[in-house]
Design a protein around this motif. Structure first.
Motif, mmCIF file in Angstrom:
data_model
loop_
_atom_site.group_PDB
_atom_site.id
_atom_site.type_symbol
_atom_site.label_atom_id
_atom_site.label_comp_id
_atom_site.label_asym_id
_atom_site.label_seq_id
_atom_site.Cartn_x
_atom_site.Cartn_y
_atom_site.Cartn_z
ATOM 1 N N PRO A 1 116.413 38.842 89.077
ATOM 2 C CA PRO A 1 116.621 40.204 88.560
ATOM 3 C C PRO A 1 117.625 40.274 87.410
ATOM 4 O O PRO A 1 117.495 41.116 86.527
ATOM 5 C CB PRO A 1 117.128 40.980 89.771
ATOM 6 C CG PRO A 1 116.794 40.170 90.962
ATOM 7 C CD PRO A 1 116.659 38.757 90.513
ATOM 8 N N GLN A 2 118.623 39.414 87.413
ATOM 9 C CA GLN A 2 119.599 39.423 86.328
ATOM 10 C C GLN A 2 118.943 39.058 84.999
ATOM 11 O O GLN A 2 119.302 39.607 83.960
ATOM 12 C CB GLN A 2 120.756 38.480 86.629
ATOM 13 C CG GLN A 2 121.620 38.970 87.779
ATOM 14 C CD GLN A 2 122.762 38.028 88.085
ATOM 15 O OE1 GLN A 2 122.700 36.838 87.795
ATOM 16 N NE2 GLN A 2 123.810 38.561 88.691
ATOM 17 N N TRP A 3 118.004 38.153 85.019
ATOM 18 C CA TRP A 3 117.310 37.758 83.787
ATOM 19 C C TRP A 3 116.402 38.872 83.286
ATOM 20 O O TRP A 3 116.163 38.990 82.092
ATOM 21 C CB TRP A 3 116.489 36.488 84.021
ATOM 22 C CG TRP A 3 117.319 35.246 83.953
ATOM 23 C CD1 TRP A 3 118.098 34.714 84.939
ATOM 24 C CD2 TRP A 3 117.460 34.386 82.826
ATOM 25 N NE1 TRP A 3 118.711 33.583 84.500
ATOM 26 C CE2 TRP A 3 118.334 33.348 83.202
ATOM 27 C CE3 TRP A 3 116.929 34.391 81.542
ATOM 28 C CZ2 TRP A 3 118.690 32.320 82.335
ATOM 29 C CZ3 TRP A 3 117.283 33.361 80.686
ATOM 30 C CH2 TRP A 3 118.157 32.350 81.082
ATOM 31 N N GLN A 4 115.877 39.676 84.183
ATOM 32 C CA GLN A 4 114.939 40.735 83.802
ATOM 33 C C GLN A 4 115.577 41.785 82.899
ATOM 34 O O GLN A 4 114.883 42.493 82.181
ATOM 35 C CB GLN A 4 114.336 41.391 85.037
ATOM 36 C CG GLN A 4 113.520 40.435 85.893
ATOM 37 C CD GLN A 4 112.448 39.686 85.116
ATOM 38 O OE1 GLN A 4 111.720 40.272 84.330
ATOM 39 N NE2 GLN A 4 112.374 38.373 85.322
ATOM 40 N N ALA A 5 116.894 41.877 82.894
ATOM 41 C CA ALA A 5 117.590 42.846 82.049
ATOM 42 C C ALA A 5 117.743 42.357 80.606
ATOM 43 O O ALA A 5 118.076 43.134 79.722
ATOM 44 C CB ALA A 5 118.965 43.154 82.638
ATOM 45 N N ILE A 6 117.469 41.101 80.362
ATOM 46 C CA ILE A 6 117.642 40.526 79.021
ATOM 47 C C ILE A 6 116.430 40.900 78.165
ATOM 48 O O ILE A 6 115.279 40.708 78.564
ATOM 49 C CB ILE A 6 117.805 38.993 79.106
ATOM 50 C CG1 ILE A 6 119.057 38.665 79.928
ATOM 51 C CG2 ILE A 6 117.877 38.373 77.712
ATOM 52 C CD1 ILE A 6 119.217 37.200 80.257
ATOM 53 N N GLN A 7 116.688 41.446 76.968
ATOM 54 C CA GLN A 7 115.600 41.899 76.090
ATOM 55 C C GLN A 7 114.622 40.772 75.747
ATOM 56 O O GLN A 7 113.411 41.008 75.681
ATOM 57 C CB GLN A 7 116.166 42.487 74.801
ATOM 58 C CG GLN A 7 116.757 43.854 74.983
ATOM 59 C CD GLN A 7 117.249 44.424 73.664
ATOM 60 O OE1 GLN A 7 117.660 43.698 72.766
ATOM 61 N NE2 GLN A 7 117.209 45.741 73.556
ATOM 62 N N ALA A 8 115.110 39.582 75.500
ATOM 63 C CA ALA A 8 114.223 38.465 75.148
ATOM 64 C C ALA A 8 113.268 38.137 76.292
ATOM 65 O O ALA A 8 112.108 37.797 76.066
ATOM 66 C CB ALA A 8 115.035 37.231 74.767
ATOM 67 N N VAL A 9 113.731 38.270 77.517
ATOM 68 C CA VAL A 9 112.861 38.051 78.679
ATOM 69 C C VAL A 9 111.802 39.154 78.724
ATOM 70 O O VAL A 9 110.616 38.880 78.907
ATOM 71 C CB VAL A 9 113.679 38.011 79.989
ATOM 72 C CG1 VAL A 9 112.765 38.002 81.207
ATOM 73 C CG2 VAL A 9 114.614 36.810 80.003
ATOM 74 N N GLN A 10 112.214 40.372 78.535
ATOM 75 C CA GLN A 10 111.288 41.506 78.560
ATOM 76 C C GLN A 10 110.227 41.382 77.465
ATOM 77 O O GLN A 10 109.079 41.788 77.668
ATOM 78 C CB GLN A 10 112.053 42.812 78.395
ATOM 79 C CG GLN A 10 112.969 43.119 79.552
ATOM 80 C CD GLN A 10 113.878 44.302 79.278
ATOM 81 O OE1 GLN A 10 113.755 44.989 78.267
ATOM 82 N NE2 GLN A 10 114.805 44.558 80.195
#
Length: 90
Positions: free
Chosen positions: A3-12
């Protein structure tokens, strides 16, 4: 999935790329770093590098700098480029 990675724009935006590899990752401090830099450029600026072929560049690199013949490049290096995420399988 973290979930922490999901907040990163590049991941999105689907802009996280595992670094390309052949025998080793192309982010290693050896002569192939230039291939890694070129490969990364095609990922982050695809519109600028639309006519650039990382396969052609790797072919030149291995045949000219390492002296591999065409057959060796096709049989031994190209499969590594496919498995390493550099090029897509044909």
């Amino acid at each position: 999935a973290d979930p922490q990675w999901q907040a990163i724009q590049a991941v999105q935006a689907g802009q996280i790329y595992p670094y390309a590899t052949d025998y080793l990752s192309w982010d290693q401090p050896d002569p192939r770093w230039i291939l890694g830099l070129q490969w990364l450029a095609t990922k982050i600026q695809p519109e600028i590098f639309a006519d650039f072929s990382i396969l052609d560049e790797a072919h030149w690199f291995y045949t000219e700098l390492y002296g591999l013949d065409e057959e060796t490049f096709q049989q031994q290096v190209v499969p590594l480029l496919v498995n390493g995420g550099v090029i897509e399988a044909e």
